[in-house]
Design an enzyme around this catalytic site. Structure first.
Site, PDB file in Angstrom:
ATOM      1  N   HIS A 128       0.833  -1.221   0.000  1.00 53.78           N
ATOM      2  CA  HIS A 128       0.000   0.000   0.000  1.00 53.78           C
ATOM      3  C   HIS A 128       0.859   1.258   0.000  1.00 53.78           C
ATOM      4  CE1 HIS A 128       0.586  -0.770   4.303  1.00 53.78           C
ATOM      5  NE2 HIS A 128       0.274   0.485   4.547  1.00 53.78           N
ATOM      6  N   CYS A 138     -29.344  -3.563 -15.786  1.00 58.70           N
ATOM      7  CA  CYS A 138     -30.522  -4.141 -15.123  1.00 58.70           C
ATOM      8  C   CYS A 138     -31.827  -3.733 -15.811  1.00 58.70           C
ATOM      9  CB  CYS A 138     -30.560  -3.713 -13.659  1.00 58.70           C
ATOM     10  SG  CYS A 138     -30.672  -1.918 -13.466  1.00 58.70           S
TER      11      CYS A 138
END
Ligand SMILES: Cc1cc2nc3c(=O)[nH]c(=O)nc-3n(C[C@H](O)[C@H](O)[C@H](O)COP(=O)(O)O)c2cc1C
Length: 180
Positions: free
Chosen positions: A71, A156
């Site tokens: 990170h 959708c």
């Protein structure tokens, strides 16, 4: 030429992230991709490695680790961070300073003077939910440039705002932020 960190989360629009990675690479940027674990269930990180020629990251623990602390390493390496697509979940985690995976931890570790762009993509009802709108406001306040989603027909079947803008547009906006 910039070092671009490209984050992508588990939206149906994640397939466009691959095109974005490819376009940025073709524009001579060096692109390292960070996927959320859920995104990596929808699209294999190896595909991003193939189009960028760079390692793609999902996790920094155990066998997935590339450096001592991925990170920090990635946040130092990157000149700019773009997250496309950003799920409602990821927007919520970033707006609240949650760092429970590699992408959110890199986002927090990125120096404040580095530009950060986020492109939310979700169903229109989700996008207009008060919690999501509140989280997007918070991200703007925190220094993120939030790319307005396009309107249209969603996967959708719903119609409204929430589509991820085309990769070429995201790449253009990102480059305009680099110039500044
Ligand atoms: C096929 C599929 C498509 C999805 N598309 C979206 C989407 O476009 N936007 C969104 O906010 N969530 C979407 N979700 C729900 C997220 O994947 C879910 O909230 C997940 O926890 C997000 O994880 P991440 O933010 O760590 O990637 C989708 C889920 C599935 C199974």
């Amino acid at each position: 030429m910039a070092h671009v960190l490209l984050g992508a989360s588990a939206s149906v629009a994640v397939y466009k992230a691959c095109d974005l990675a490819s376009k940025l690479t073709q524009r001579a940027h060096v692109v390292r991709v960070i996927l959320t674990a859920r995104a990596a269930e929808l699209v294999n990180p190896q595909l991003f490695e193939a189009v960028t020629g760079q390692p793609a990251h999902v996790d920094e623990f155990g066998a997935a680790r590339h450096a001592a602390m991925d990170h920090i390493e990635l946040a130092r390496w990157g000149d700019v961070l773009v997250i496309a697509p950003a799920s409602a979940d990821l927007v919520g985690r970033l707006a609240n300073g949650i760092a429970n995976d590699l992408l959110t931890t890199v986002s927090l570790a990125l120096a404040q003077n580095k530009p950060r762009l986020i492109a939310p993509a979700m169903n229109p009802v989700m996008l207009l939910a008060p919690a999501v709108q509140r989280n997007l406001r918070q991200l703007r306040e925190d220094g993120w440039r939030v790319l307005e989603p396009d309107e249209g027909t969603m996967a959708c079947g719903d119609v409204g705002p929430g589509r991820l803008p085309e990769p070429v547009r995201i790449a253009d906006v990102l480059e305009s932020m680099l110039v500044r």
